[in-house]
Design a protein around this motif. Structure first.
Motif, mmCIF file in Angstrom:
data_model
loop_
_atom_site.group_PDB
_atom_site.id
_atom_site.type_symbol
_atom_site.label_atom_id
_atom_site.label_comp_id
_atom_site.label_asym_id
_atom_site.label_seq_id
_atom_site.Cartn_x
_atom_site.Cartn_y
_atom_site.Cartn_z
ATOM 1 N N THR A 175 0.830 -1.198 0.000
ATOM 2 C CA THR A 175 0.000 0.000 0.000
ATOM 3 C C THR A 175 0.871 1.257 0.000
ATOM 4 O O THR A 175 2.088 1.192 0.205
ATOM 5 C CB THR A 175 -0.907 0.048 1.245
ATOM 6 O OG1 THR A 175 -0.078 0.200 2.414
ATOM 7 C CG2 THR A 175 -1.746 -1.210 1.373
ATOM 8 N N ILE A 176 0.233 2.397 -0.177
ATOM 9 C CA ILE A 176 0.942 3.673 -0.112
ATOM 10 C C ILE A 176 1.516 3.896 1.285
ATOM 11 O O ILE A 176 2.605 4.460 1.431
ATOM 12 C CB ILE A 176 -0.011 4.816 -0.520
ATOM 13 C CG1 ILE A 176 -0.305 4.731 -2.032
ATOM 14 C CG2 ILE A 176 0.558 6.181 -0.158
ATOM 15 C CD1 ILE A 176 -1.376 5.662 -2.531
ATOM 16 N N ALA A 177 0.819 3.433 2.304
ATOM 17 C CA ALA A 177 1.336 3.562 3.666
ATOM 18 C C ALA A 177 2.669 2.842 3.826
ATOM 19 O O ALA A 177 3.546 3.300 4.580
ATOM 20 C CB ALA A 177 0.318 3.020 4.670
ATOM 21 N N ASP A 178 2.852 1.737 3.119
ATOM 22 C CA ASP A 178 4.136 1.021 3.177
ATOM 23 C C ASP A 178 5.256 1.859 2.579
ATOM 24 O O ASP A 178 6.396 1.833 3.064
ATOM 25 C CB ASP A 178 4.036 -0.312 2.427
ATOM 26 C CG ASP A 178 3.096 -1.295 3.102
ATOM 27 O OD1 ASP A 178 2.964 -1.236 4.338
ATOM 28 O OD2 ASP A 178 2.482 -2.113 2.385
ATOM 29 N N ILE A 179 4.943 2.610 1.522
ATOM 30 C CA ILE A 179 5.955 3.504 0.931
ATOM 31 C C ILE A 179 6.379 4.531 1.976
ATOM 32 O O ILE A 179 7.562 4.848 2.125
ATOM 33 C CB ILE A 179 5.392 4.228 -0.305
ATOM 34 C CG1 ILE A 179 4.913 3.228 -1.348
ATOM 35 C CG2 ILE A 179 6.453 5.153 -0.910
ATOM 36 C CD1 ILE A 179 4.210 3.871 -2.538
ATOM 37 N N GLY A 180 5.387 5.044 2.717
ATOM 38 C CA GLY A 180 5.672 6.059 3.726
ATOM 39 C C GLY A 180 6.530 5.572 4.873
ATOM 40 O O GLY A 180 7.156 6.381 5.568
ATOM 41 N N LYS A 181 6.571 4.269 5.090
ATOM 42 C CA LYS A 181 7.415 3.712 6.156
ATOM 43 C C LYS A 181 8.872 3.616 5.735
ATOM 44 O O LYS A 181 9.740 3.313 6.554
ATOM 45 C CB LYS A 181 6.893 2.334 6.558
ATOM 46 C CG LYS A 181 5.496 2.361 7.177
ATOM 47 C CD LYS A 181 4.965 0.948 7.393
ATOM 48 C CE LYS A 181 3.529 0.979 7.904
ATOM 49 N NZ LYS A 181 2.948 -0.386 8.039
ATOM 50 N N SER A 182 9.136 3.848 4.447
ATOM 51 C CA SER A 182 10.492 3.794 3.932
ATOM 52 C C SER A 182 11.034 5.209 3.761
ATOM 53 O O SER A 182 10.382 6.190 4.111
ATOM 54 C CB SER A 182 10.506 3.078 2.579
ATOM 55 O OG SER A 182 9.961 3.920 1.569
ATOM 56 N N ASP A 183 12.237 5.296 3.181
ATOM 57 C CA ASP A 183 12.820 6.599 2.861
ATOM 58 C C ASP A 183 12.840 6.838 1.349
ATOM 59 O O ASP A 183 13.507 7.752 0.863
ATOM 60 C CB ASP A 183 14.252 6.695 3.408
ATOM 61 C CG ASP A 183 14.271 6.696 4.937
ATOM 62 O OD1 ASP A 183 13.387 7.344 5.532
ATOM 63 O OD2 ASP A 183 15.153 6.038 5.510
ATOM 64 N N ALA A 184 12.121 6.016 0.607
ATOM 65 C CA ALA A 184 12.129 6.110 -0.852
ATOM 66 C C ALA A 184 11.521 7.427 -1.323
ATOM 67 O O ALA A 184 10.581 7.948 -0.723
ATOM 68 C CB ALA A 184 11.351 4.945 -1.451
ATOM 69 N N LYS A 185 12.080 7.958 -2.406
ATOM 70 C CA LYS A 185 11.520 9.157 -3.005
ATOM 71 C C LYS A 185 10.242 8.828 -3.768
ATOM 72 O O LYS A 185 10.123 7.765 -4.377
ATOM 73 C CB LYS A 185 12.544 9.792 -3.948
ATOM 74 C CG LYS A 185 13.719 10.451 -3.247
ATOM 75 C CD LYS A 185 13.255 11.616 -2.370
ATOM 76 C CE LYS A 185 14.418 12.300 -1.674
ATOM 77 N NZ LYS A 185 13.933 13.398 -0.769
ATOM 78 N N ILE A 186 9.302 9.763 -3.719
ATOM 79 C CA ILE A 186 8.036 9.629 -4.430
ATOM 80 C C ILE A 186 7.966 10.748 -5.458
ATOM 81 O O ILE A 186 7.902 11.923 -5.099
ATOM 82 C CB ILE A 186 6.846 9.720 -3.452
ATOM 83 C CG1 ILE A 186 6.961 8.637 -2.370
ATOM 84 C CG2 ILE A 186 5.527 9.600 -4.206
ATOM 85 C CD1 ILE A 186 5.985 8.809 -1.216
ATOM 86 N N ILE A 187 7.981 10.381 -6.740
ATOM 87 C CA ILE A 187 8.056 11.365 -7.809
ATOM 88 C C ILE A 187 6.648 11.816 -8.181
ATOM 89 O O ILE A 187 5.829 11.019 -8.649
ATOM 90 C CB ILE A 187 8.784 10.793 -9.045
ATOM 91 C CG1 ILE A 187 10.082 10.070 -8.632
ATOM 92 C CG2 ILE A 187 9.069 11.899 -10.054
ATOM 93 C CD1 ILE A 187 11.041 10.930 -7.814
ATOM 94 N N THR A 188 6.374 13.111 -7.982
ATOM 95 C CA THR A 188 5.063 13.680 -8.247
ATOM 96 C C THR A 188 5.199 14.924 -9.117
ATOM 97 O O THR A 188 6.297 15.441 -9.313
ATOM 98 C CB THR A 188 4.351 14.085 -6.945
ATOM 99 O OG1 THR A 188 4.974 15.272 -6.422
ATOM 100 C CG2 THR A 188 4.425 12.979 -5.903
ATOM 101 N N SER A 189 4.076 15.408 -9.608
ATOM 102 C CA SER A 189 4.057 16.682 -10.309
ATOM 103 C C SER A 189 4.198 17.816 -9.300
ATOM 104 O O SER A 189 3.802 17.694 -8.139
ATOM 105 C CB SER A 189 2.754 16.861 -11.073
ATOM 106 O OG SER A 189 2.611 15.877 -12.065
ATOM 107 N N GLU A 190 4.714 18.927 -9.759
ATOM 108 C CA GLU A 190 4.860 20.087 -8.893
ATOM 109 C C GLU A 190 3.487 20.582 -8.449
ATOM 110 O O GLU A 190 2.569 20.726 -9.257
ATOM 111 C CB GLU A 190 5.601 21.205 -9.633
ATOM 112 C CG GLU A 190 5.894 22.415 -8.781
ATOM 113 C CD GLU A 190 6.693 23.473 -9.508
ATOM 114 O OE1 GLU A 190 6.926 24.547 -8.926
ATOM 115 O OE2 GLU A 190 7.073 23.223 -10.668
ATOM 116 N N GLY A 191 3.346 20.805 -7.153
ATOM 117 C CA GLY A 191 2.096 21.324 -6.629
ATOM 118 C C GLY A 191 0.969 20.324 -6.576
ATOM 119 O O GLY A 191 -0.197 20.714 -6.448
#
Length: 393
Positions: free
Chosen positions: A173-189
């Motif tokens: 899940t997305i919560a699992d990503i948050g438990k790591s230090d991995a970067k999350i690539i998103t659009s600006e804003g």
């Protein structure tokens, strides 16, 4: 650029990834024709729009032609013309293959409107009848460019965060990503990123707002997570990005609180009363088109594929991707009936909750959200025919 459709003007190229400059997006000027409208029969009187709607119903889309806009393109009948310079298609507005007596013009967004938001374009060009405006964008625009949604095209957003299951087999899940230090690539804003941080699902220092639409970053660094559309990237990465060529795993943002209605058809709020006679007939036709697209998307996908080819911008969207997207929209419940069994309506309690959730986030980001803004100014079910729904097996 709108939050929902913030995509980059990017070309996907098998094993090379070439970012095409914005100046290269679109170059044609000829107007061509396709098909024939001569054999169209007239729609029954209840669905005749002449005399109550504009002679041409103009719909401003927020991005290039794609399956997420399928219910709109499904309204474009045979004998349509294509303006390859302005990136517009105009044809008879049809319902169940019958002519309603008016035309529909669907205008591409993105580069075709200088990457402006749909609300701003609607207030610059008053010839636009309807525009696709996602709920959080409508909230952000409400002070100076208020719009009211009259028909939803999808029930839930197709936006997602995706990752490589081989590199991160423990992420479910997305919560699992948050438990790591991995970067999350998103659009600006990206508003959803602020939401995920606010909910404690991810950390602020994980967000890298450098997303440009290219697959090169994900392919070269599979440790990251990246935004995408569940209706596109899973197919594209596995079947069209040869340097990747395998599945990705993802979770929909709608599963974790991104409660917006994506790209509902909206009118300028001040013109709602004036357009009421038209909308009483037009909205049920849009509902029928949505249900028809879900059951049989072929016509709309043919129109979309033709437009992608004729517009000839850097937007790459294969017919196979469109077919996958149309299937996923139904499979994932992005396109479906509401609690009352009809399609195209709004859960007003959800709209109210969305306003409550996003008001402070948008205010913190600099938007001036009117203090008296209410859910019924953002959306209305006034024109929805509750007898029109998708067939369920």
């Amino acid at each position: 650029m709108p939050a929902f459709s913030r995509r980059a003007c990017t070309a996907y190229v098998s094993s090379l990834f070439v970012l095409v400059s914005l100046s290269a997006c679109g170059a044609g000027s000829e107007t061509t024709t396709a098909g024939s409208a001569e054999k169209l029969t007239a729609a029954p009187s209840a669905e005749r729009l002449s005399g109550v709607c504009p002679k041409t119903v103009v719909v401003q889309i927020d991005w290039e032609p794609e399956a997420e806009h399928g219910p709109v393109y499904n309204l474009v009948g045979p004998g349509y013309t294509v303006d390859t310079d302005k990136k517009r298609v105009t044809g008879p507005l049809v319902v169940d293959g019958a002519d309603t007596g008016v035309k529909i013009q669907v205008r591409a967004g993105g580069g075709a409107i200088g990457f402006q938001s749909v609300p701003s374009q609607m207030y610059v060009d008053k010839s636009i009848t309807l525009g696709t405006v996602t709920t959080d964008d409508a909230i952000a625009a409400a002070a100076k460019q208020p719009v009211t949604a009259v028909a939803s095209l999808m029930r839930k957003s197709p936006q997602m965060l995706m990752w490589d299951p081989k590199t991160h087999p423990d992420w479910k899940t997305i919560a699992d990503i948050g438990k790591s230090d991995a970067k999350i690539i998103t659009s600006e804003g990206a508003t959803y990123a602020e939401l995920l941080v606010d909910k404690g699902l991810i950390k602020k220092n994980q967000v890298d707002s450098s997303y440009d639409g290219s697959p090169s970053r994900f392919v070269s660094d599979p440790k990251i997570a990246m935004q995408g559309f569940a209706t596109a990237e899973p197919y594209i990465y596995q079947h069209e990005v040869k340097a990747w060529g395998k599945p990705v795993r993802y979770q929909l943002l709608s599963d974790v609180g991104y409660s917006v209605y994506p790209e509902p058809l909206s009118v300028r709020s001040g013109e709602l009363t004036k357009l009421t006679p038209c909308l009483k007939k037009l909205v049920p036709i849009i509902q029928k088109s949505t249900a028809g697209f879900a059951a049989k998307p072929d016509h709309a996908l043919d129109v979309i594929n033709d437009l992608v080819t004729q517009y000839n911008t850097s937007w790459v969207y294969s017919k196979d991707t469109g077919t996958y997207a149309a299937g996923q929209m139904v499979k994932l419940g992005l396109l479906g009936n509401g609690a009352d069994g009809s399609v195209g309506g709004f859960d007003m309690a959800r709209v109210k909750d969305t306003l409550t959730t996003f008001r402070p986030l948008l205010t913190d980001s600099g938007a001036k959200v009117p203090a008296d803004l209410t859910a019924d100014r953002l959306a209305t079910n006034e024109f929805i025919d509750t007898s029109i729904g998708m067939k369920t097996s």
